[in-house]
Design a protein around this motif. Structure first.
Motif, short mmCIF file in Angstrom:
data_model
loop_
_atom_site.label_atom_id
_atom_site.label_comp_id
_atom_site.label_asym_id
_atom_site.label_seq_id
_atom_site.Cartn_x
_atom_site.Cartn_y
_atom_site.Cartn_z
N LEU A 98 86.45 46.16 25.27
CA LEU A 98 85.36 47.11 25.48
C LEU A 98 84.11 46.68 24.74
O LEU A 98 82.99 46.85 25.25
CB LEU A 98 85.79 48.50 24.99
N GLU A 107 86.55 53.98 30.48
CA GLU A 107 86.30 52.73 31.18
C GLU A 107 84.90 52.71 31.80
O GLU A 107 84.18 51.71 31.74
CB GLU A 107 87.35 52.53 32.27
N ALA A 108 84.49 53.85 32.37
CA ALA A 108 83.14 53.94 32.95
C ALA A 108 82.06 53.84 31.88
O ALA A 108 81.02 53.20 32.08
CB ALA A 108 83.00 55.23 33.74
N ALA A 166 82.18 52.18 29.13
CA ALA A 166 82.07 50.81 28.64
C ALA A 166 81.19 49.96 29.54
O ALA A 166 80.58 48.98 29.08
CB ALA A 166 83.45 50.18 28.51
N GLN A 167 81.11 50.30 30.83
CA GLN A 167 80.32 49.52 31.77
C GLN A 167 78.88 50.00 31.86
O GLN A 167 78.02 49.31 32.41
CB GLN A 167 80.95 49.59 33.17
N GLU A 168 78.61 51.18 31.31
CA GLU A 168 77.27 51.75 31.41
C GLU A 168 76.39 51.22 30.29
O GLU A 168 76.85 50.93 29.18
CB GLU A 168 77.35 53.27 31.33
N THR A 169 75.11 51.10 30.57
CA THR A 169 74.16 50.63 29.57
C THR A 169 72.79 51.23 29.87
O THR A 169 72.62 51.97 30.85
CB THR A 169 74.08 49.10 29.56
N SER A 222 75.50 49.86 23.40
CA SER A 222 76.87 49.35 23.52
C SER A 222 77.78 50.38 22.87
O SER A 222 78.02 50.35 21.66
CB SER A 222 77.01 48.00 22.80
N ARG A 281 82.37 44.33 26.81
CA ARG A 281 82.10 44.84 28.16
C ARG A 281 82.93 44.11 29.22
O ARG A 281 82.43 43.79 30.30
CB ARG A 281 80.61 44.73 28.49
N ASN A 282 84.18 43.84 28.93
CA ASN A 282 85.05 43.16 29.87
C ASN A 282 85.96 44.10 30.64
O ASN A 282 86.83 43.66 31.39
CB ASN A 282 85.92 42.12 29.13
N GLY A 283 85.81 45.40 30.47
CA GLY A 283 86.68 46.34 31.15
C GLY A 283 88.02 46.49 30.45
O GLY A 283 88.31 45.82 29.47
N SER A 287 81.21 58.76 25.15
CA SER A 287 82.30 57.82 24.90
C SER A 287 83.21 58.34 23.79
O SER A 287 84.44 58.21 23.86
CB SER A 287 81.74 56.46 24.51
#
Length: 255
Positions: free
Chosen positions: A119, A172-173, A175-178, A232, A122-124, A71
């Motif tokens: 971000l 963007e990707a 932010a969605q990964e965990t 996060s 985690r809202n995109g 990131s």
């Protein structure tokens, strides 16, 4: 630094509570003589559980740290490409250069002030951020009366815009990964098993054992919280900051 101190404090509190629970358990559940024969088995089982749990924690830490590092690289690449566009714009006609500079400032301000809080939650990224990129693409095109040098500059501007677009999509990707739910399940189950060892395998009979047990619990809690925050990548505690944008475009900070 404050967050690290808080995590250490939480780990110490959990260690103290565990020590109190172990002492109470030992007091009200004394060990019978016939249980002494299972000491070697208990030590072997506790050793294996601790080893496997350490491997699991190491895997989780590597995963979340790699996510944060990725990131950070995407953020730096995106900000760097945007800044490079303003540098290349120096070779374009004055009106076009001013247009590119204004759009770059607007995009940086949008990223810092609007996208970063999204971000963290985690809202995109939303759709608004793509609009100034389309405007930048149009502004970077070579004018009809462009010189050969300006045509080359326009191509370089479009190349930087492509790099910026790729880095933005990567951000963007990220932010969605965990962390994988399977790893989280293993971390929780391993923590429960590690604490159960203190009660069922007669650990904590001596002060030295009790201190080591407290240290194990405190370290486990600290590592769990560390993994949680690192999972996060744009979070407020240990997440990537928009500093690359504010360094190149100070006005984007809104101060």
């Amino acid at each position: 630094m404050e967050q690290v101190v808080e995590m250490l404090a939480v780990g110490m509190i959990c260690a103290l509570l565990t020590a109190a629970a172990v002492i109470a358990w030992r007091r009200f559940h004394p060990v019978a003589d016939e249980e002494e024969s299972g000491e070697e088995v208990a030590e072997y089982m506790s050793m294996m559980i601790a080893l496997l749990y350490a491997l699991l924690l190491g895997l989780a830490l590597v995963s979340v740290w790699d996510l944060r590092d990725r990131s950070q690289r995407h953020t730096a690449a995106e900000a760097g490409a945007l800044h490079q566009m303003t540098v290349l714009a120096e070779g374009m006609p004055p009106a076009q250069r001013e247009r590119i500079d204004a759009l770059a400032e607007s995009y940086a301000a949008h990223v810092v002030q609007e996208e970063w809080p999204r971000l963290a939650d985690r809202n995109g990224l939303g759709e608004r951020g793509w609009f100034p990129l389309r405007q930048l693409r149009a502004a970077a095109a070579a004018p009809p009366d462009a010189t050969p040098a300006q045509e080359v500059t326009a191509l370089e501007l479009l190349a930087q815009l492509g790099a910026l677009d790729d880095a933005r999509r990567g951000r963007e990707a990220d932010a969605q990964e965990t962390l994988s739910p399977a790893l989280w399940s293993g971390i929780v189950i391993g923590a429960i098993l590690s604490i159960c060892i203190l009660f069922f395998f007669r650990i904590g009979r001596s002060p030295s054992q009790l201190v080591m047990a407290m240290g194990m619990v405190g370290l486990t809690v600290f590592l769990g919280l560390l993994i949680h925050h690192l999972a996060s990548p744009f979070g407020e505690v240990m997440g990537v900051s928009p500093d690359p944008f504010t360094r190149y475009f100070p006005k984007s900070a809104g101060v």
